[in-house]
Structures are given as structure tokens and as C-alpha cells.
Design an enzyme around this catalytic site. Structure first.
Site, PDB file in Angstrom:
ATOM      1  N   SER A   1       0.808  -1.215   0.000  1.00 53.98           N
ATOM      2  CA  SER A   1       0.000   0.000   0.000  1.00 53.98           C
ATOM      3  C   SER A   1       0.847   1.274   0.000  1.00 53.98           C
ATOM      4  O   SER A   1       1.947   1.314   0.547  1.00 53.98           O
ATOM      5  CB  SER A   1      -0.916   0.015   1.228  1.00 53.98           C
ATOM      6  OG  SER A   1      -1.859  -1.020   1.156  1.00 53.98           O
TER       7      SER A   1
ATOM      8  N   ARG B   1      -6.766 -14.070   2.233  1.00 50.38           N
ATOM      9  CA  ARG B   1      -8.052 -13.378   2.326  1.00 50.38           C
ATOM     10  C   ARG B   1      -9.099 -14.140   3.127  1.00 50.38           C
ATOM     11  O   ARG B   1      -9.769 -13.550   3.997  1.00 50.38           O
ATOM     12  CB  ARG B   1      -8.568 -13.042   0.930  1.00 50.38           C
ATOM     13  CG  ARG B   1      -9.807 -12.159   0.954  1.00 50.38           C
ATOM     14  CD  ARG B   1     -10.138 -11.624  -0.408  1.00 50.38           C
ATOM     15  NE  ARG B   1      -9.116 -10.674  -0.849  1.00 50.38           N
ATOM     16  CZ  ARG B   1      -8.253 -10.907  -1.826  1.00 50.38           C
ATOM     17  NH1 ARG B   1      -8.291 -12.046  -2.469  1.00 50.38           N
ATOM     18  NH2 ARG B   1      -7.363 -10.004  -2.154  1.00 50.38           N
TER      19      ARG B   1
ATOM     20  N   SER C   1      -7.131   0.651  -2.177  1.00 50.02           N
ATOM     21  CA  SER C   1      -7.993  -0.345  -2.811  1.00 50.02           C
ATOM     22  C   SER C   1      -7.564  -0.615  -4.241  1.00 50.02           C
ATOM     23  O   SER C   1      -7.696  -1.726  -4.735  1.00 50.02           O
ATOM     24  CB  SER C   1      -9.449   0.141  -2.795  1.00 50.02           C
ATOM     25  OG  SER C   1      -9.937   0.162  -1.474  1.00 50.02           O
TER      26      SER C   1
ATOM     27  N   GLN D   1     -36.165 -11.396  27.583  1.00 50.26           N
ATOM     28  CA  GLN D   1     -36.284 -11.827  26.192  1.00 50.26           C
ATOM     29  C   GLN D   1     -35.472 -10.946  25.245  1.00 50.26           C
ATOM     30  O   GLN D   1     -34.850 -11.439  24.296  1.00 50.26           O
ATOM     31  CB  GLN D   1     -37.751 -11.825  25.762  1.00 50.26           C
ATOM     32  CG  GLN D   1     -37.970 -12.414  24.367  1.00 50.26           C
ATOM     33  CD  GLN D   1     -39.423 -12.379  23.949  1.00 50.26           C
ATOM     34  OE1 GLN D   1     -39.984 -11.303  23.777  1.00 50.26           O
ATOM     35  NE2 GLN D   1     -40.039 -13.545  23.813  1.00 50.26           N
TER      36      GLN D   1
ATOM     37  N   ARG E   1     -25.197 -11.850  35.661  1.00 48.08           N
ATOM     38  CA  ARG E   1     -25.528 -10.470  36.004  1.00 48.08           C
ATOM     39  C   ARG E   1     -26.996 -10.357  36.430  1.00 48.08           C
ATOM     40  O   ARG E   1     -27.907 -10.743  35.692  1.00 48.08           O
ATOM     41  CB  ARG E   1     -25.280  -9.578  34.789  1.00 48.08           C
ATOM     42  CG  ARG E   1     -25.758  -8.141  34.937  1.00 48.08           C
ATOM     43  CD  ARG E   1     -24.930  -7.374  35.951  1.00 48.08           C
ATOM     44  NE  ARG E   1     -25.276  -5.945  35.922  1.00 48.08           N
ATOM     45  CZ  ARG E   1     -24.791  -5.055  36.770  1.00 48.08           C
ATOM     46  NH1 ARG E   1     -23.934  -5.428  37.724  1.00 48.08           N
ATOM     47  NH2 ARG E   1     -25.146  -3.790  36.689  1.00 48.08           N
TER      48      ARG E   1
ATOM     49  N   GLU F   1      -7.197  -5.627   3.238  1.00 49.74           N
ATOM     50  CA  GLU F   1      -7.267  -6.815   2.373  1.00 49.74           C
ATOM     51  C   GLU F   1      -8.637  -6.960   1.709  1.00 49.74           C
ATOM     52  O   GLU F   1      -9.138  -8.070   1.528  1.00 49.74           O
ATOM     53  CB  GLU F   1      -6.873  -8.072   3.147  1.00 49.74           C
ATOM     54  CG  GLU F   1      -5.398  -8.048   3.540  1.00 49.74           C
ATOM     55  CD  GLU F   1      -4.906  -9.354   4.130  1.00 49.74           C
ATOM     56  OE1 GLU F   1      -5.343 -10.414   3.652  1.00 49.74           O
ATOM     57  OE2 GLU F   1      -4.090  -9.310   5.059  1.00 49.74           O
TER      58      GLU F   1
ATOM     59  N   GLU G   1     -16.897  -2.617   0.746  1.00 48.54           N
ATOM     60  CA  GLU G   1     -17.443  -2.180  -0.537  1.00 48.54           C
ATOM     61  C   GLU G   1     -16.780  -2.895  -1.708  1.00 48.54           C
ATOM     62  O   GLU G   1     -17.436  -3.228  -2.709  1.00 48.54           O
ATOM     63  CB  GLU G   1     -17.266  -0.662  -0.684  1.00 48.54           C
ATOM     64  CG  GLU G   1     -18.070   0.157   0.318  1.00 48.54           C
ATOM     65  CD  GLU G   1     -17.479   0.149   1.723  1.00 48.54           C
ATOM     66  OE1 GLU G   1     -18.188   0.528   2.677  1.00 48.54           O
ATOM     67  OE2 GLU G   1     -16.298  -0.258   1.885  1.00 48.54           O
TER      68      GLU G   1
END
Length: 427
Positions: free
Chosen positions: A128, A242, A134, A278, A267, A363, A367
Site C-alpha cells: 500500500s 483473504r 484499494s 427476552q 448479572r 485486504e 465495498e
């Protein structure tokens, strides 16, 4: 479509790795200095034999024939569940040295692979740049001819383990072609004249920095693979790693889920336990379901890579996309269910919250993965209809690049997208 489950031997090995991560590696990680290479931790990975699994034999004809994609996924997922720093250290050693194992000469492999496997040398993958994230094929680092070699001039940024690595796999432009054409891979040891660097402070405190090349000399002995074929070297490495970025994400999701199960079971709240509400129980169920789905997608993609399936690009993109987005959701939900305590410095979830963001970028950003998935779906549809794809002379910025098996790699290399800007290590 593969139907996947681990055999008992693999399951036992993963459990052993999780124990090692917690008992042996996490204490070393906690002693490390944020933003610096943790050499004692890397040495421990070497002593435990985990780094050696990445490369197999370090010399001879079988040098570099190490872990396949599935084994790498199991390693990264299991370590991440117990110690993210150990996972990251292992992945970065593999990412930086894999090009040497697959494309290096016998001399290069003999010099560096034993040192990396033993945890004595630190490797780095330098692809990079400030203007090439990208769209990795747009890199601008120049390799100007100089006698029988070249002089490297330019800058790399967001490089994991920089500027402290002992050697760098560097990708530079030796030719005049556009895009992926004319890119060459070099092995550049630290200490070469003109090579300097500085650290970059990040959200998750890993060792990341920039490198400046001021007429750094390299020769043909430093070539990794053939001149002008460096983009293939990069893609073969990233193709292997990847799916395992998704495995790293799954490991973090499982750690967050385990912490949530324990917390909500004990808890007290509103006269009972959190788990009895629920609204809480349904969120935990969603966390578990998404994590399991992500794990299966990752394993299926790794199995497809190891068997040379034709749909590896789509499967890898789906796995990476879904697993990293799932991990973000699971960790965020875990923080919500823990309340303010999870935001305290030093809390395991506070640590995961900072760690989990970066894998959605490096990597292959989310998008980019969606773009690859769509392209592959339409490509597969055209193939089914018997149509031929118009011939292209070079891959587009987001398209899978053609890859060929490395000289020491028995598995077919699957095509994959260009490396996006790596703002954090995982790998």
C-alpha cells in the site's frame, strides 16, 4: 457446494491453540509496548512451532509448501479467540514472508525462511501507498534502472511491522505499463542505504508505519519472481490470506460471544438474570447465529481455495465480507449488553472494540468485496449461458487479477482483488 465440518483431530488442535493463546501468548502480549513489534511474542510463536506451519520445510524442493487456506483459518481463528496480538503477529509473519516462500530463489528462502519460522526475523508486506490503497495496481513507487539493478524511490504507507521489520517484500513499478503491468516484487532487507521509516499511531495499537525509499539500491538477486510479474506475487499471497481475515473476525466474534454468555448468565437485573430477559436472549441468539454462519462461510471458502475450485473469488469475498461485518455487530452488541464496564480501558471488550474495526477495511474493504461478488455472479451467469467474456489486456482496479501457482506451491492459485489500503494488521 462444500458441506463442511471439522474432524476430531482438527477440533482438538483448535482447543489446544486456544489454550496456548491464553496461557502462553497473552501474558507476553500484555507485556508488549503498544505500537511496537513484540519480538518476545513472535519468538514464542516460533518456539511453539506455529510459524513453521505457515511455510513447511524451509529448504529443498518442498520449501514453502506450508499451511493451506483451511489450516491458516483454524490457526488465526483459534489464536484470535484467546489473544488477538498473537494472531496478528502470526498473520503478519506469514503475509510478509509468503512471497519469499512461493516466489523466492533458493538462496532467499534459505536465508530468511528459517529465521522467520523460528521467530528470530520479522517480515513485512509493503504494497500500500498514500495513493494506492484499494486500487493497488495504481502504485507509484518507482524502480529506476541503475546499471544491473534499480534504485527504488517513493513511499509506502500503512505497512504492518514497519519500520521495525528485518526485511520487506516491496512492490515497485519497473515498467511503463499501466495498472498491474510493469510491477516487480523485491526482497529488501532493513538497513539498505536510503531506506527510512516512521511509526503511525492507530486506533488499535499495532506496529504500523510508513517507509520512504530515497534511491534504495536493489539488484536482480533481490527479485521475487520475474521482473514485471510482481502483481501476481502480491495476488497469490493475498488470495491465500483473504479467507483467513474472515477467520480472524470469527475468532473475535466468538470471544465476544463467550464473554456475553458468561456475563448475562450471572448479572442480576430486575429481580432475575439478564439472560432471562427476552430482549437480551434474542440478541445473544442473533450473535451466535451470525457467528456460526460466518464461520461456515470462511471454512467453505478456505476449502474451495485448497481444492482449486473455480468460484474461489466469490466465496472468499463473501466470507471476508460477512465475517468482518458480523464481528463488528457481535462485538458492538456485546459491549451494549455489558454496559459501561465494557468501555473501561483494559476490559477485554474494550480491546476487541478497537481491534474489530480494521478488518472491514484491509485486504479488501467491505465495498470492494460487494463489487467482486456482483462481478463474479454475472461472470458465472454469462458462463452458464455459454457467452464469452470480452478479452481484457489488464485487470480493472477492483477486478480479480489472473494468478499462477508459485514455483514452490503445489496448489492452484485463485484470482483475487487488488489489495486495499491496509490500515491495521490482521493478516
Amino acid at each position: 457446494m462444500p458441506v463442511f465440518s471439522l474432524d476430531p483431530e482438527q477440533t482438538d488442535w483448535c482447543a489446544e491453540l486456544r489454550t496456548l493463546a491464553v496461557e502462553r501468548l497473552r501474558p507476553l502480549a500484555e507485556k508488549g509496548e503498544p505500537g511496537r513489534v513484540n519480538r518476545p511474542l513472535i519468538a514464542a510463536l516460533g518456539e511453539l512451532g506455529l510459524l513453521a506451519r505457515l511455510f513447511g520445510e524451509t529448504d529443498g524442493e518442498r520449501a514453502g509448501r506450508g499451511a493451506g487456506a483451511l489450516e491458516l483459518c483454524l490457526l488465526r481463528e483459534s489464536l484470535a479467540q484467546g489473544c488477538t496480538e498473537a494472531e496478528t503477529a502470526l498473520a503478519l509473519q506469514g503475509l510478509g514472508a509468503c512471497p519469499v516462500a512461493r516466489a523466492g530463489t533458493g538462496r532467499q528462502r534459505a536465508r530468511w525462511l528459517p529465521e522467520v519460522s523460528a521467530g528470530r526475523a520479522v517480515a513485512a508486506f509493503a504494497l500500500s501507498e498514500p495513493g494506492a490503497g484499494s486500487d493497488a495496481a495504481a502504485l507509484a513507487l518507482r524502480a529506476e534502472p541503475d546499471g544491473g539493478g534499480w534504485l527504488l524511490t517513493g513511499e509506502k504507507r500503512w505497512i504492518s511491522n514497519a519500520p521495525e521489520a528485518d526485511f520487506y517484500t516491496v512492490f515497485a513499478r519497473t515498467g511503463e505499463g499501466e495498472g498491474a503491468r510493469g510491477i516487480t516484487a523485491f526482497l529488501v532487507p532493513a538497513g539498505r542505504p536510503g531506506l527510512t521509516g516512521s511509526a503511525i499511531e492507530m486506533l488499535a495499537p499495532h506496529a504500523i508505519g510508513s517507509l520512504v525509499f530515497d534511491a534504495v539500491p536493489v539488484t536482480r538477486e533481490d527479485l521475487l519472481g520475474e521482473e514485471g510479474h510482481g502483481f501476481r506475487v502480491a495476488m497469490e499471497t493475498l488470495n491465500l490470506f483473504r479467507p483467513s481475515v474472515g477467520a480472524f473476525a470469527v475468532g473475535m466474534a466468538r470471544a465476544a460471544l463467550d464473554a456475553t454468555l458468561e456475563h448475562t448468565a450471572r448479572r442480576g437485573a430486575f429481580g432475575g438474570r439478564l439472560k432471562d430477559l427476552q430482549a437480551v436472549a434474542h440478541q445473544v441468539a442473533e450473535m451466535a447465529t451470525r457467528t456460526e454462519a460466518a464461520r461456515l462461510l470462511v471454512y467453505a471458502a478456505a476449502e474451495a481455495y485448497d481444492t482449486g475450485a473455480p468460484d474461489v473469488p466469490r466465496r472468499s469475498a463473501m466470507a471476508k465480507l460477512f465475517a468482518t461485518e458480523t464481528a463488528q455487530f457481535v462485538v458492538d452488541t456485546a459491549v451494549q449488553l455489558h454496559g459501561a464496564r465494557a468501555l473501561q480501558r483494559g476490559h477485554p471488550l474494550e480491546h476487541l472494540y478497537r481491534e474489530v474495526r480494521a478488518p472491514r477495511i484491509y485486504e479488501g474493504a467491505t465495498e470492494v468485496q460487494r463489487t467482486i461478488i456482483a462481478k463474479e455472479l454475472y461472470r458465472e451467469r454469462r458462463a452458464e449461458l455459454g457467452r464469452t467474456e470480452p478479452e481484457r489486456t489488464a485487470p480493472g482496479p477492483l477486478e480479480p487479477a489472473p494468478a499462477v501457482p508459485g514455483p514452490a506451491d503445489p496448489r492452484p492459485a485463485a484470482p483475487g482483488p487488488a489489495d486495499p489500503e491496509r490500515t491495521e494488521p490482521d493478516a
